[in-house]
Design a protein around this motif. Structure first.
Motif, PDB file in Angstrom:
ATOM      1  N   VAL A  83       0.836  -1.208   0.000  1.00  0.00           N
ATOM      2  CA  VAL A  83       0.000   0.000   0.000  1.00  0.00           C
ATOM      3  C   VAL A  83       0.864   1.248   0.000  1.00  0.00           C
ATOM      4  O   VAL A  83       0.587   2.220  -0.714  1.00  0.00           O
ATOM      5  CB  VAL A  83      -0.946  -0.026   1.218  1.00  0.00           C
ATOM      6  CG1 VAL A  83      -1.600   1.337   1.423  1.00  0.00           C
ATOM      7  CG2 VAL A  83      -2.012  -1.095   1.038  1.00  0.00           C
ATOM      8  N   VAL A  84       1.938   1.238   0.786  1.00  0.00           N
ATOM      9  CA  VAL A  84       2.832   2.392   0.852  1.00  0.00           C
ATOM     10  C   VAL A  84       3.523   2.626  -0.488  1.00  0.00           C
ATOM     11  O   VAL A  84       3.527   3.748  -1.024  1.00  0.00           O
ATOM     12  CB  VAL A  84       3.882   2.189   1.967  1.00  0.00           C
ATOM     13  CG1 VAL A  84       5.000   3.205   1.839  1.00  0.00           C
ATOM     14  CG2 VAL A  84       3.216   2.289   3.335  1.00  0.00           C
ATOM     15  N   LEU A  85       4.115   1.571  -1.051  1.00  0.00           N
ATOM     16  CA  LEU A  85       4.924   1.737  -2.257  1.00  0.00           C
ATOM     17  C   LEU A  85       4.074   1.899  -3.506  1.00  0.00           C
ATOM     18  O   LEU A  85       4.311   2.809  -4.318  1.00  0.00           O
ATOM     19  CB  LEU A  85       5.870   0.537  -2.406  1.00  0.00           C
ATOM     20  CG  LEU A  85       6.899   0.349  -1.292  1.00  0.00           C
ATOM     21  CD1 LEU A  85       7.828  -0.821  -1.622  1.00  0.00           C
ATOM     22  CD2 LEU A  85       7.716   1.609  -1.071  1.00  0.00           C
ATOM     23  N   ASP A  86       3.100   1.036  -3.693  1.00  0.00           N
ATOM     24  CA  ASP A  86       2.285   1.155  -4.892  1.00  0.00           C
ATOM     25  C   ASP A  86       1.217   2.225  -4.735  1.00  0.00           C
ATOM     26  O   ASP A  86       0.640   2.677  -5.726  1.00  0.00           O
ATOM     27  CB  ASP A  86       1.628  -0.185  -5.229  1.00  0.00           C
ATOM     28  CG  ASP A  86       1.470  -0.382  -6.730  1.00  0.00           C
ATOM     29  OD1 ASP A  86       2.342   0.086  -7.483  1.00  0.00           O
ATOM     30  OD2 ASP A  86       0.488  -1.007  -7.151  1.00  0.00           O
ATOM     31  N   GLY A  87       0.962   2.645  -3.487  1.00  0.00           N
ATOM     32  CA  GLY A  87      -0.037   3.678  -3.260  1.00  0.00           C
ATOM     33  C   GLY A  87       0.356   4.996  -3.895  1.00  0.00           C
ATOM     34  O   GLY A  87      -0.441   5.619  -4.617  1.00  0.00           O
ATOM     35  N   PHE A  88       1.584   5.448  -3.659  1.00  0.00           N
ATOM     36  CA  PHE A  88       1.982   6.718  -4.274  1.00  0.00           C
ATOM     37  C   PHE A  88       2.156   6.549  -5.780  1.00  0.00           C
ATOM     38  O   PHE A  88       1.963   7.506  -6.550  1.00  0.00           O
ATOM     39  CB  PHE A  88       3.240   7.292  -3.612  1.00  0.00           C
ATOM     40  CG  PHE A  88       4.525   6.618  -3.951  1.00  0.00           C
ATOM     41  CD1 PHE A  88       5.172   6.870  -5.146  1.00  0.00           C
ATOM     42  CD2 PHE A  88       5.135   5.754  -3.051  1.00  0.00           C
ATOM     43  CE1 PHE A  88       6.382   6.258  -5.462  1.00  0.00           C
ATOM     44  CE2 PHE A  88       6.338   5.141  -3.345  1.00  0.00           C
ATOM     45  CZ  PHE A  88       6.963   5.397  -4.554  1.00  0.00           C
ATOM     46  N   ASP A  89       2.493   5.337  -6.228  1.00  0.00           N
ATOM     47  CA  ASP A  89       2.602   5.055  -7.663  1.00  0.00           C
ATOM     48  C   ASP A  89       1.232   5.214  -8.339  1.00  0.00           C
ATOM     49  O   ASP A  89       1.103   5.894  -9.364  1.00  0.00           O
ATOM     50  CB  ASP A  89       3.126   3.622  -7.818  1.00  0.00           C
ATOM     51  CG  ASP A  89       3.434   3.259  -9.255  1.00  0.00           C
ATOM     52  OD1 ASP A  89       3.125   4.057 -10.146  1.00  0.00           O
ATOM     53  OD2 ASP A  89       3.987   2.171  -9.482  1.00  0.00           O
ATOM     54  N   LEU A  90       0.203   4.615  -7.746  1.00  0.00           N
ATOM     55  CA  LEU A  90      -1.145   4.772  -8.283  1.00  0.00           C
ATOM     56  C   LEU A  90      -1.616   6.219  -8.157  1.00  0.00           C
ATOM     57  O   LEU A  90      -2.329   6.735  -9.024  1.00  0.00           O
ATOM     58  CB  LEU A  90      -2.113   3.846  -7.550  1.00  0.00           C
ATOM     59  CG  LEU A  90      -1.894   2.340  -7.754  1.00  0.00           C
ATOM     60  CD1 LEU A  90      -2.778   1.531  -6.819  1.00  0.00           C
ATOM     61  CD2 LEU A  90      -2.157   1.951  -9.201  1.00  0.00           C
ATOM     62  N   GLY A  91      -1.212   6.873  -7.069  1.00  0.00           N
ATOM     63  CA  GLY A  91      -1.557   8.279  -6.910  1.00  0.00           C
ATOM     64  C   GLY A  91      -0.961   9.145  -7.999  1.00  0.00           C
ATOM     65  O   GLY A  91      -1.624  10.056  -8.522  1.00  0.00           O
ATOM     66  N   ILE A  92       0.283   8.862  -8.382  1.00  0.00           N
ATOM     67  CA  ILE A  92       0.925   9.594  -9.484  1.00  0.00           C
ATOM     68  C   ILE A  92       0.131   9.399 -10.766  1.00  0.00           C
ATOM     69  O   ILE A  92      -0.086  10.337 -11.543  1.00  0.00           O
ATOM     70  CB  ILE A  92       2.375   9.112  -9.676  1.00  0.00           C
ATOM     71  CG1 ILE A  92       3.243   9.501  -8.466  1.00  0.00           C
ATOM     72  CG2 ILE A  92       2.970   9.680 -10.959  1.00  0.00           C
ATOM     73  CD1 ILE A  92       3.426  10.976  -8.286  1.00  0.00           C
ATOM     74  N   GLY A  93      -0.327   8.165 -11.007  1.00  0.00           N
ATOM     75  CA  GLY A  93      -1.109   7.902 -12.210  1.00  0.00           C
ATOM     76  C   GLY A  93      -2.385   8.722 -12.246  1.00  0.00           C
ATOM     77  O   GLY A  93      -2.730   9.309 -13.278  1.00  0.00           O
ATOM     78  N   MET A  94      -3.103   8.791 -11.115  1.00  0.00           N
ATOM     79  CA  MET A  94      -4.322   9.580 -11.078  1.00  0.00           C
ATOM     80  C   MET A  94      -4.032  11.074 -11.178  1.00  0.00           C
ATOM     81  O   MET A  94      -4.821  11.844 -11.734  1.00  0.00           O
ATOM     82  CB  MET A  94      -5.102   9.269  -9.799  1.00  0.00           C
ATOM     83  CG  MET A  94      -5.708   7.873  -9.775  1.00  0.00           C
ATOM     84  SD  MET A  94      -6.726   7.550  -8.306  1.00  0.00           S
ATOM     85  CE  MET A  94      -5.447   7.290  -7.073  1.00  0.00           C
TER      86      MET A  94
ATOM     87  N   THR B 197       5.789  -6.439  -6.264  1.00  0.00           N
ATOM     88  CA  THR B 197       6.345  -7.627  -5.613  1.00  0.00           C
ATOM     89  C   THR B 197       5.615  -7.928  -4.317  1.00  0.00           C
ATOM     90  O   THR B 197       5.341  -9.086  -3.985  1.00  0.00           O
ATOM     91  CB  THR B 197       7.843  -7.415  -5.324  1.00  0.00           C
ATOM     92  OG1 THR B 197       8.536  -7.152  -6.546  1.00  0.00           O
ATOM     93  CG2 THR B 197       8.438  -8.633  -4.648  1.00  0.00           C
ATOM     94  N   TRP B 198       5.276  -6.867  -3.592  1.00  0.00           N
ATOM     95  CA  TRP B 198       4.638  -7.053  -2.284  1.00  0.00           C
ATOM     96  C   TRP B 198       3.203  -7.517  -2.417  1.00  0.00           C
ATOM     97  O   TRP B 198       2.681  -8.209  -1.531  1.00  0.00           O
ATOM     98  CB  TRP B 198       4.736  -5.756  -1.491  1.00  0.00           C
ATOM     99  CG  TRP B 198       6.163  -5.367  -1.267  1.00  0.00           C
ATOM    100  CD1 TRP B 198       6.899  -4.476  -1.994  1.00  0.00           C
ATOM    101  CD2 TRP B 198       7.045  -5.913  -0.289  1.00  0.00           C
ATOM    102  NE1 TRP B 198       8.185  -4.418  -1.516  1.00  0.00           N
ATOM    103  CE2 TRP B 198       8.297  -5.292  -0.461  1.00  0.00           C
ATOM    104  CE3 TRP B 198       6.899  -6.851   0.729  1.00  0.00           C
ATOM    105  CZ2 TRP B 198       9.387  -5.588   0.344  1.00  0.00           C
ATOM    106  CZ3 TRP B 198       7.978  -7.148   1.528  1.00  0.00           C
ATOM    107  CH2 TRP B 198       9.206  -6.513   1.333  1.00  0.00           C
ATOM    108  N   LEU B 199       2.551  -7.154  -3.505  1.00  0.00           N
ATOM    109  CA  LEU B 199       1.202  -7.662  -3.756  1.00  0.00           C
ATOM    110  C   LEU B 199       1.238  -9.173  -3.995  1.00  0.00           C
ATOM    111  O   LEU B 199       0.400  -9.923  -3.493  1.00  0.00           O
ATOM    112  CB  LEU B 199       0.594  -6.949  -4.962  1.00  0.00           C
ATOM    113  CG  LEU B 199      -0.819  -7.379  -5.365  1.00  0.00           C
ATOM    114  CD1 LEU B 199      -1.809  -7.080  -4.250  1.00  0.00           C
ATOM    115  CD2 LEU B 199      -1.240  -6.681  -6.655  1.00  0.00           C
ATOM    116  N   ILE B 200       2.238  -9.612  -4.760  1.00  0.00           N
ATOM    117  CA  ILE B 200       2.400 -11.048  -5.021  1.00  0.00           C
ATOM    118  C   ILE B 200       2.719 -11.789  -3.729  1.00  0.00           C
ATOM    119  O   ILE B 200       2.179 -12.873  -3.459  1.00  0.00           O
ATOM    120  CB  ILE B 200       3.505 -11.272  -6.064  1.00  0.00           C
ATOM    121  CG1 ILE B 200       3.107 -10.629  -7.395  1.00  0.00           C
ATOM    122  CG2 ILE B 200       3.787 -12.761  -6.243  1.00  0.00           C
ATOM    123  CD1 ILE B 200       4.213 -10.620  -8.419  1.00  0.00           C
ATOM    124  N   LEU B 201       3.591 -11.192  -2.903  1.00  0.00           N
ATOM    125  CA  LEU B 201       3.938 -11.816  -1.635  1.00  0.00           C
ATOM    126  C   LEU B 201       2.719 -11.930  -0.734  1.00  0.00           C
ATOM    127  O   LEU B 201       2.491 -12.969  -0.098  1.00  0.00           O
ATOM    128  CB  LEU B 201       5.037 -11.009  -0.936  1.00  0.00           C
ATOM    129  CG  LEU B 201       5.491 -11.530   0.435  1.00  0.00           C
ATOM    130  CD1 LEU B 201       6.063 -12.939   0.313  1.00  0.00           C
ATOM    131  CD2 LEU B 201       6.525 -10.589   1.044  1.00  0.00           C
TER     132      LEU B 201
END
Length: 333
Positions: free
Chosen positions: A19-30, A57-61
């Motif tokens: 959530v922390v790592l991909d959260g800001f990534d998805l936020g950048i996309g929006m 990677t963390w989602l897969i884990l």
């Protein structure tokens, strides 16, 4: 050592890091929608280009760990949340393709930018809806899902979906405050002030609605002795929210907003764990009822303890190498 609790802790850690790592990534996309200029969008993309593909990677884990350590819960949740989970995965694939293709075409660049925005928004909303569906509980019949196809879609899950999406927007804006300068930095700071206020309001709305979903939640938050354990969470949310606002409205604080936003997300995770404990499917299936045999847990735990430091080390090294402010005249493509 209780292997079930150890695995539950590992899964919570994996989901939180995702959530922390991909959260800001998805936020950048929006946030692409708020930065229509091509030069600005290239800068936004370059702020996550070195690290975005490692975040999943963390989602897969987390998903693999749930399947391995709590197979019963995995089977029930995958059936109950099939639609939002498939929507999330398709959106992540779609935005990943858009991420790469927008650099390789001029004619279709605008369409790939729109695909990046849409994929990010759908993935964020789907994750929030899935979280809301977990909180409101799913029907269990024996060891299988006992509900209907659309049980995941309720006003509460839509509320949590919007809350997570807005929270990701705040994370993305704070990431831009940390990584950029000039007009992009100033605009991101203004966006962070607005999304920060909405995020705190959404946290309050979800927190007020959650105790009415299950009697167990109400007892956990409003009756002693558990209320004494839970009470510091909303107090700390208020403190961090005030601190976040002050850091966003004063010059010279570029790192603090991002760290404080991470703190808000961490407190939300603590509140979630307080509400759910000891259930993995509230309030039907406990962690121990859904757990795999101890021999299987031991076998997988050895592998997890070997791989987890490697993944953390690689992730930390990648962020360290690409630390600091971005140069608008340089890129990674």
């Amino acid at each position: 050592m209780d292997l079930t609790i150890a695995w539950a802790g590992l899964l919570v850690l994996a989901v939180f890091i995702y959530v922390v790592l991909d959260g800001f990534d998805l936020g950048i996309g929006m946030l692409f929608a708020a930065f229509p200029e091509r030069r600005d969008r290239d800068l936004l993309m370059n702020s996550v280009a070195p690290v975005w593909d490692g975040n999943e990677t963390w989602l897969i884990l987390g998903g693999g760990g749930l399947f391995a350590a709590f197979p019963m819960a995995y089977g029930i949740y995958m059936t109950a949340l099939y639609t939002p989970i498939i929507a999330m995965l398709l959106a992540l694939v779609f935005r990943g393709v858009a991420f790469e293709y927008r650099w390789r075409t001029e004619r279709w660049r605008r369409w790939w930018d729109r695909a990046f925005i849409l994929g990010s928004a759908v993935a964020a909303l789907a994750q929030g809806i899935a979280l809301g569906a977990v909180l409101q509980g799913v029907a269990v019949d024996g060891r299988s899902y006992g509900g209907g196809w659309w049980d995941w879609l309720t006003p509460f899950t839509l509320l949590t979906g919007v809350a997570v999406a807005v929270g990701y927007l705040l994370l993305g804006a704070c990431w831009l405050v940390l990584k950029t300068e000039g007009e992009v930095h100033d605009r991101a700071r203004r966006i962070a002030v607005v999304t920060g206020g909405i995020t705190v309001a959404m946290i309050g709305a979800v927190s007020l609605a959650t105790p009415f979903l299950e009697a167990t939640y109400w007892e956990r938050w409003f009756t002693l002795p558990t209320a004494a354990v839970a009470a510091p969470v909303p107090i700390l949310v208020a403190v961090l929210s005030t601190w976040l606002y002050r850091s966003l409205t004063r010059d010279g604080y570029d790192l603090a907003p991002f760290l404080l936003t991470l703190g808000l997300f961490a407190l939300c995770f603590v509140g979630l764990c307080i509400s759910l404990w000891p259930y993995i499917i509230p309030t039907s299936v406990t962690l121990w009822e859904a757990a795999a045999p101890p021999s299987s847990q031991w076998f997988m735990l050895v592998g997890a303890l070997v791989m987890l430091p490697l993944i953390l080390g690689y992730t930390g090294y990648a962020y360290w190498v690409f630390r600091g402010k971005l140069d608008p005249d340089e890129g990674y493509h």
